[in-house]
Design an enzyme around this catalytic site. Structure first.
Site, short mmCIF file in Angstrom:
data_model
loop_
_atom_site.label_atom_id
_atom_site.label_comp_id
_atom_site.label_asym_id
_atom_site.label_seq_id
_atom_site.Cartn_x
_atom_site.Cartn_y
_atom_site.Cartn_z
CB CYS A 113 25.61 28.47 94.53
SG CYS A 113 25.83 27.03 93.25
CG HIS A 249 28.50 31.36 94.19
ND1 HIS A 249 29.13 30.25 94.69
CD2 HIS A 249 27.99 30.82 93.39
CE1 HIS A 249 28.89 29.14 94.22
NE2 HIS A 249 28.08 29.60 93.26
CG ASN A 279 29.91 26.77 91.05
OD1 ASN A 279 29.57 26.83 92.18
ND2 ASN A 279 28.89 27.71 90.35
N1 ACO Z 1 34.51 24.97 75.20
C1 ACO Z 1 34.51 25.68 74.28
N2 ACO Z 1 33.36 26.34 73.80
C2 ACO Z 1 32.26 26.43 74.52
C3 ACO Z 1 32.08 25.58 75.70
C4 ACO Z 1 33.40 25.09 76.09
N3 ACO Z 1 33.45 24.48 77.34
N4 ACO Z 1 30.96 26.08 76.30
C5 ACO Z 1 30.49 26.69 75.33
N5 ACO Z 1 31.14 26.94 74.16
C6 ACO Z 1 30.88 27.55 72.91
C7 ACO Z 1 29.21 27.98 72.87
O1 ACO Z 1 28.80 26.58 72.29
C8 ACO Z 1 29.37 29.10 72.09
O2 ACO Z 1 29.55 28.78 70.82
P1 ACO Z 1 28.57 29.49 69.57
O3 ACO Z 1 28.87 30.82 69.62
O4 ACO Z 1 29.31 28.58 68.18
O5 ACO Z 1 27.27 29.01 69.75
C9 ACO Z 1 30.49 29.87 72.56
O6 ACO Z 1 31.24 29.13 73.07
C10 ACO Z 1 29.82 31.04 73.52
O7 ACO Z 1 28.98 30.55 74.25
P2 ACO Z 1 28.38 31.48 75.36
O8 ACO Z 1 27.46 30.67 76.30
O9 ACO Z 1 27.91 32.85 74.96
O10 ACO Z 1 29.74 31.77 76.33
P3 ACO Z 1 29.82 32.71 77.72
O11 ACO Z 1 31.00 33.80 77.41
O12 ACO Z 1 28.53 33.06 78.00
O13 ACO Z 1 30.54 31.52 78.57
C11 ACO Z 1 29.77 30.13 80.51
C12 ACO Z 1 29.76 30.50 78.97
C13 ACO Z 1 30.97 30.20 81.02
C14 ACO Z 1 28.92 29.16 80.85
C15 ACO Z 1 29.36 31.79 81.37
O14 ACO Z 1 28.15 32.12 80.53
C16 ACO Z 1 29.08 31.47 82.74
O15 ACO Z 1 30.02 31.50 83.41
N6 ACO Z 1 27.84 31.50 83.19
C17 ACO Z 1 27.41 31.76 84.46
C18 ACO Z 1 27.29 30.10 85.05
C19 ACO Z 1 27.64 29.95 86.42
O16 ACO Z 1 28.37 30.33 87.09
N7 ACO Z 1 26.56 29.21 86.85
C20 ACO Z 1 26.41 28.84 88.19
C21 ACO Z 1 26.30 30.03 88.91
S1 ACO Z 1 25.15 29.59 90.16
C22 ACO Z 1 25.51 28.35 90.85
O17 ACO Z 1 26.67 28.33 91.26
C23 ACO Z 1 24.44 27.44 90.98
#
Ligand code: ACO
Length: 322
Positions: A113, A249, A279
């Site tokens: 990215c 980004h 993304n």
């Molecule tokens: N729908 C519903 N629930 C979900 C989903 C979904 N799509 N995905 C995860 N959950 C659940 C999880 O299972 C978890 O449940 P649990 O508490 O029962 O275990 C709960 O939601 C919370 O999950 P978290 O992972 O703690 O949620 P978080 O607030 O961290 O959000 C996310 C997750 C959106 C992936 C976030 O961590 C994020 O955006 N991280 C950065 C990801 C990113 O941008 N990556 C790429 C950047 S670099 C590049 O571009 C290569």
């Protein structure tokens, strides 16, 4: 002194729109959850017979038109992509052939990215040292091909697209500075843990997918991209008030908002397109830049700070006067 000036930009998004409601039918998720956690409402997905080079070509032709030059004027092609059409030749060589250019260097850059930022840095160095006069710099991805569409933790985030810019040698800047970083110690936090040399069976069986430690990536992205703002401003003896636009980004609205807040940028100076692009990895910054230029938001004379963050980890910035 020779500088690299941006003289044109272009972008392309595949036709197919994948909404959060579409995703509700594919995995256990909801539009409300995705909006609250990511700010993403929809993303584009390449057609089955559409490949990264196709997106790159469409974006490049637009950028060339905007710059008022033809393919034959280009003497350097750099394509940032994680999702090359083929193992080799590079997507840049495929693009060069499509555009009818031959002879000048063309190569791909793989920094996930942050790839477009790395590609801009390289093209800038070519131009400043006299190695090229007109560079085509592209970020293009069909990231949907390396996503597990049954994994709700990743499939909601990504989309496909392409963006391109033309950089030309000029007496006035242009690119004011570039700043690149990588740290391979974090290789496992965001990766496709398979490839040509390792676990090729996964590629053959169509299960070479992106894995991600979401919350660690989130924290890292916020820290790295807000530190980059400070590093870039300090290197140019500037304050945030000297910068008209911040383009982080486009990974997640919450990451973008946190970076803007920590860097002290008001939200109306921070470009957000992730809500309708998702993304798009290496395409995210040039897509956001081109859309903002075409909307008349970012204008000639503006100072723009662009930032990337991706797997590796890799991260970097480009400060640019348009
Ligand atoms: N729908 C519903 N629930 C979900 C989903 C979904 N799509 N995905 C995860 N959950 C659940 C999880 O299972 C978890 O449940 P649990 O508490 O029962 O275990 C709960 O939601 C919370 O999950 P978290 O992972 O703690 O949620 P978080 O607030 O961290 O959000 C996310 C997750 C959106 C992936 C976030 O961590 C994020 O955006 N991280 C950065 C990801 C990113 O941008 N990556 C790429 C950047 S670099 C590049 O571009 C290569």
């Amino acid at each position: 002194m020779i500088h690299a000036r941006l003289t044109g930009s272009g972008s392309y998004l595949p036709e197919k729109v994948l909404t959060n409601h579409d995703l509700e039918a594919m995995v256990d998720t909801s539009h409300e959850w995705i909006m609250a956690r990511t700010g993403i409402a929809e993303r584009r997905i390449a057609a089955e017979n559409e490949f990264t080079c196709d997106l790159a070509e469409r974006a490049s032709r637009e950028a060339l038109t905007a710059a008022g030059i033809g393919p034959a004027d280009i003497d350097l092609v750099v394509v940032a992509t994680t999702t090359a059409d083929q193992v080799f030749p590079s997507t840049a060589c495929l693009l060069q052939e499509r555009l009818g250019i031959s002879g000048s260097p063309a190569f791909d850059v793989q920094a996930v990215c942050a790839g477009f930022i790395f590609a801009m840095d390289i093209a800038n160095r070519f131009i400043r040292t006299g190695g090229a006069r007109r560079a085509l710099v592209v970020g293009a991805e069909t990231f949907s091909r390396i996503i597990d569409w049954t994994d709700r933790g990743t499939c909601i985030l990504f989309g496909d697209g392409g963006g391109a810019v033309v950089l030309e040698a000029d007496e006035t800047p242009g690119i004011l500075s570039t700043h690149l970083h990588s740290d391979g110690r974090y290789k496992d936090l965001l990766c496709v843990p398979t490839g040509v040399s390792r676990n090729y069976e996964a590629v053959q069986s169509g299960s070479a997918f992106t894995t991600m430690a979401g919350s660690e990536v989130f924290r890292w992205a916020v820290t790295a991209m807000s530190d980059l703002v400070a590093e870039t401003l300090a290197a140019n003896d500037m304050t945030k008030d000297d910068v008209d636009w911040l383009i982080p980004h486009q990974a997640n609205v919450r990451i973008i908002n946190a970076v803007g807040r920590r860097a002290g940028f008001p939200s109306d100076k921070v470009i957000v397109t992730v809500d309708h692009h998702g993304n798009t990895s290496a395409a995210s910054v040039p897509l956001a830049l081109d859309e903002s230029i075409r909307a008349g938001k970012i204008r000639t004379g503006d100072t723009v700070l662009m930032e990337g963050f991706g797997g590796g980890f890799t991260w970097g910035s480009v400060l640019l006067k348009l």
